[in-house]
Design a protein around this motif. Structure first.
Motif, PDB file in Angstrom:
ATOM      1  N   THR A 127      52.090 -11.082  54.333  1.00  0.00           N
ATOM      2  CA  THR A 127      53.537 -11.661  55.368  1.00  0.00           C
ATOM      3  C   THR A 127      53.259 -12.319  55.282  1.00  0.00           C
ATOM      4  N   LYS A 128      51.986 -13.081  55.728  1.00  0.00           N
ATOM      5  CA  LYS A 128      50.990 -14.421  56.240  1.00  0.00           C
ATOM      6  C   LYS A 128      51.159 -15.712  55.186  1.00  0.00           C
ATOM      7  N   PRO A 129      51.923 -16.517  55.117  1.00  0.00           N
ATOM      8  CA  PRO A 129      51.073 -17.733  54.122  1.00  0.00           C
ATOM      9  C   PRO A 129      49.556 -18.120  54.256  1.00  0.00           C
ATOM     10  N   PRO A 130      49.801 -18.389  55.741  1.00  0.00           N
ATOM     11  CA  PRO A 130      48.048 -19.286  55.567  1.00  0.00           C
ATOM     12  C   PRO A 130      47.177 -18.386  55.238  1.00  0.00           C
ATOM     13  N   LEU A 131      47.684 -16.450  55.429  1.00  0.00           N
ATOM     14  CA  LEU A 131      46.400 -15.774  54.345  1.00  0.00           C
ATOM     15  C   LEU A 131      47.089 -15.473  53.059  1.00  0.00           C
ATOM     16  N   SER A 132      47.942 -16.089  52.611  1.00  0.00           N
ATOM     17  CA  SER A 132      48.290 -15.123  51.669  1.00  0.00           C
ATOM     18  C   SER A 132      47.461 -17.187  50.217  1.00  0.00           C
ATOM     19  N   ASN A 133      48.138 -17.862  50.347  1.00  0.00           N
ATOM     20  CA  ASN A 133      48.017 -18.858  50.072  1.00  0.00           C
ATOM     21  C   ASN A 133      46.449 -19.497  49.622  1.00  0.00           C
ATOM     22  N   PRO A 134      45.133 -19.415  50.557  1.00  0.00           N
ATOM     23  CA  PRO A 134      43.828 -19.849  49.811  1.00  0.00           C
ATOM     24  C   PRO A 134      43.926 -18.007  48.776  1.00  0.00           C
ATOM     25  N   ILE A 135      44.316 -17.114  49.005  1.00  0.00           N
ATOM     26  CA  ILE A 135      43.568 -16.200  47.893  1.00  0.00           C
ATOM     27  C   ILE A 135      44.358 -16.356  46.930  1.00  0.00           C
ATOM     28  N   VAL A 136      45.972 -16.999  46.511  1.00  0.00           N
ATOM     29  CA  VAL A 136      45.939 -17.332  45.189  1.00  0.00           C
ATOM     30  C   VAL A 136      45.991 -19.211  44.521  1.00  0.00           C
ATOM     31  N   ALA A 137      45.224 -19.739  45.209  1.00  0.00           N
ATOM     32  CA  ALA A 137      45.004 -20.539  44.506  1.00  0.00           C
ATOM     33  C   ALA A 137      43.396 -20.558  44.531  1.00  0.00           C
ATOM     34  N   THR A 138      42.701 -19.376  44.455  1.00  0.00           N
ATOM     35  CA  THR A 138      41.715 -19.560  44.264  1.00  0.00           C
ATOM     36  C   THR A 138      41.429 -18.000  42.799  1.00  0.00           C
ATOM     37  N   HIS A 139      43.400 -17.912  43.056  1.00  0.00           N
ATOM     38  CA  HIS A 139      42.977 -16.873  40.958  1.00  0.00           C
ATOM     39  C   HIS A 139      44.159 -18.145  39.831  1.00  0.00           C
ATOM     40  N   SER A 140      43.603 -17.109  38.830  1.00  0.00           N
ATOM     41  CA  SER A 140      43.937 -18.214  37.700  1.00  0.00           C
ATOM     42  C   SER A 140      45.084 -17.911  37.055  1.00  0.00           C
ATOM     43  N   LEU A 145      46.907  -8.573  41.772  1.00  0.00           N
ATOM     44  CA  LEU A 145      47.403  -7.070  41.569  1.00  0.00           C
ATOM     45  C   LEU A 145      46.817  -6.720  43.262  1.00  0.00           C
ATOM     46  N   MET A 146      47.760  -6.162  42.983  1.00  0.00           N
ATOM     47  CA  MET A 146      48.200  -5.196  44.549  1.00  0.00           C
ATOM     48  C   MET A 146      49.180  -4.206  44.921  1.00  0.00           C
ATOM     49  N   ASP A 147      48.082  -3.265  45.287  1.00  0.00           N
ATOM     50  CA  ASP A 147      48.625  -1.785  45.558  1.00  0.00           C
ATOM     51  C   ASP A 147      48.733  -2.137  47.755  1.00  0.00           C
ATOM     52  N   GLY A 148      48.951  -0.550  48.056  1.00  0.00           N
ATOM     53  CA  GLY A 148      49.204  -0.454  49.472  1.00  0.00           C
ATOM     54  C   GLY A 148      48.178  -0.115  49.667  1.00  0.00           C
ATOM     55  N   HIS A 149      46.641   0.158  48.791  1.00  0.00           N
ATOM     56  CA  HIS A 149      44.993   0.089  49.401  1.00  0.00           C
ATOM     57  C   HIS A 149      44.547  -0.778  48.747  1.00  0.00           C
ATOM     58  N   SER A 150      44.514  -1.422  47.614  1.00  0.00           N
ATOM     59  CA  SER A 150      43.099  -2.785  47.367  1.00  0.00           C
ATOM     60  C   SER A 150      43.971  -3.818  47.106  1.00  0.00           C
ATOM     61  N   LEU A 151      43.243  -4.530  46.725  1.00  0.00           N
ATOM     62  CA  LEU A 151      43.826  -6.341  46.112  1.00  0.00           C
ATOM     63  C   LEU A 151      42.732  -6.715  45.810  1.00  0.00           C
ATOM     64  N   ASP A 152      43.690  -7.381  43.954  1.00  0.00           N
ATOM     65  CA  ASP A 152      42.441  -7.742  43.259  1.00  0.00           C
ATOM     66  C   ASP A 152      42.257  -9.266  42.873  1.00  0.00           C
ATOM     67  N   SER A 153      41.709  -9.919  43.285  1.00  0.00           N
ATOM     68  CA  SER A 153      41.872 -11.383  42.625  1.00  0.00           C
ATOM     69  C   SER A 153      40.390 -12.148  41.754  1.00  0.00           C
ATOM     70  N   ASP A 154      40.955 -13.336  41.414  1.00  0.00           N
ATOM     71  CA  ASP A 154      39.341 -13.739  40.947  1.00  0.00           C
ATOM     72  C   ASP A 154      38.105 -13.359  41.854  1.00  0.00           C
TER      73      ASP A 154
END
Length: 325
Positions: A127-140, A145-154
């Motif tokens: 829900t907070k772009p300052p947190l999600s944007n850096p993750i998306v920026a490092t993902h190809s 891949l995200m559910d209620g109890h896990s997130l997996d990015s590059d």
């Protein structure tokens, strides 16, 4: 391969341990609001509390954060970031975002905690772009891949798991593409002390057996057999927080022995008063001007009852045995 060991836990005891996550996050939020160190990301996880924290608590967290970061950054530089970092019991920690901003990201950064804490953290990230944007920026790809109890990015992964159940932990990490051949740093802060000695020893032995080149940074209590230590234990017990592994917290030697007996090549440990005194003293001088400290003796007692212990094994001869303060 981790072997399954039976473990028992009470919901009440686990709930009390989970509450320590909120305590730590609130203390860090307060300290950063006072200017002890900069963390522009913690505000997205923790609301500013109106409750003031004692200056010795903020100085303690300053030493903790700077001490752990100093060893962590040293490991990243020795491996030229061609490594993995696994934060055990990460809570609402913001290290991934700090490393991204400093251009010090490892190949992959993993976090593990109880599922209920992971769910809260994921909600904030979503829900907070300052947190999600850096993750998306490092993902190809655009798809995380995200559910209620896990997130997996590059480059970033967060999983809900119980550290006492090693086979399940190993399975979840491998699903997120853990590479046991890469140099890997494990970080735990006030986590192992809530596990029995058998459970924490199994965990550090599993790491030593699984990774040829690795480092483990552990921050927790020490010198707990004296009167001040007993008062700390009693205070936690009143909150139904049982330090199941407190026997390892007798001394710096007992802290090091847990790793050496589990097959680590080298182990060092310093109490936090020593760490506080060897951090850059110009910055220590700056933070000591932020708030008036009534009793320096209390700060000294507090810091002498926490320590950083770090263990290394360096098959690749990267110079990890030289990482220190």
């Amino acid at each position: 391969m981790a072997t399954r060991q039976p473990f028992t836990s009470s919901d009440t005891a686990d709930e009390a341990v989970r509450a320590t996550c909120d305590d730590a996050s609130t203390c860090k939020r307060f300290a950063t609001s006072k200017g002890y160190w900069k963390d522009p990301y913690i505000q997205y996880f923790v609301r500013q509390s109106g409750e003031r924290k004692a200056p010795e608590i903020s100085r303690g967290y300053y030493a903790r954060v700077h001490g752990v970061n100093r060893l962590l950054d040293g490991f990243l530089r020795k491996t030229t970031c061609n490594c993995q970092v696994i934060n055990l019991g990460a809570g609402l920690d913001t290290t991934f975002w700090r490393l991204k901003e400093a251009n010090l990201l490892p190949k992959k950064y993993f976090e593990v905690d109880f599922s209920v804490i992971v769910a809260r953290k994921l909600h904030n990230i979503k829900t907070k772009p300052p947190l999600s944007n850096p993750i998306v920026a490092t993902h190809s790809t655009d798809l995380l891949l995200m559910d209620g109890h896990s997130l997996d990015s590059d480059r970033y992964c967060i999983i809900g798991a119980d550290l006492r159940d090693l086979p399940a932990l190993e399975e979840k990490l491998k699903k997120c593409h853990l590479d046991t051949k890469l140099p890997t740093l494990f970080v735990s802060e006030c986590v192992l002390v809530y596990m029995t000695l058998e459970q924490s020893s199994s965990l550090v032995k599993w790491v030593a057996d699984t990774f040829d080149t690795a480092m483990f940074i552990n921050y927790e209590q020490v010198n707990m057999a004296d009167r001040f230590g007993q008062i700390m234990i009693e205070n936690l017990q009143r909150r139904q927080c049982n330090l199941a592994g407190v026997e390892v917290c007798r001394s710096l030697e007992s802290q090091k022995d847990r790793f050496l007996l589990a097959g680590w090549e080298k182990a060092d440990a310093l109490d936090m008063m020593t760490v506080y005194n060897i951090l850059p003293q110009d910055d220590v001088g700056r933070i000591e001007q932020l708030e008036f400290l009534d009793e320096r003796e209390l700060l000294q007692q507090l810091l002498q009852h926490y320590c950083i212990c770090w263990a290394t094994k360096d098959k690749l001869s990267l110079g990890l045995l030289d990482v220190t303060f």
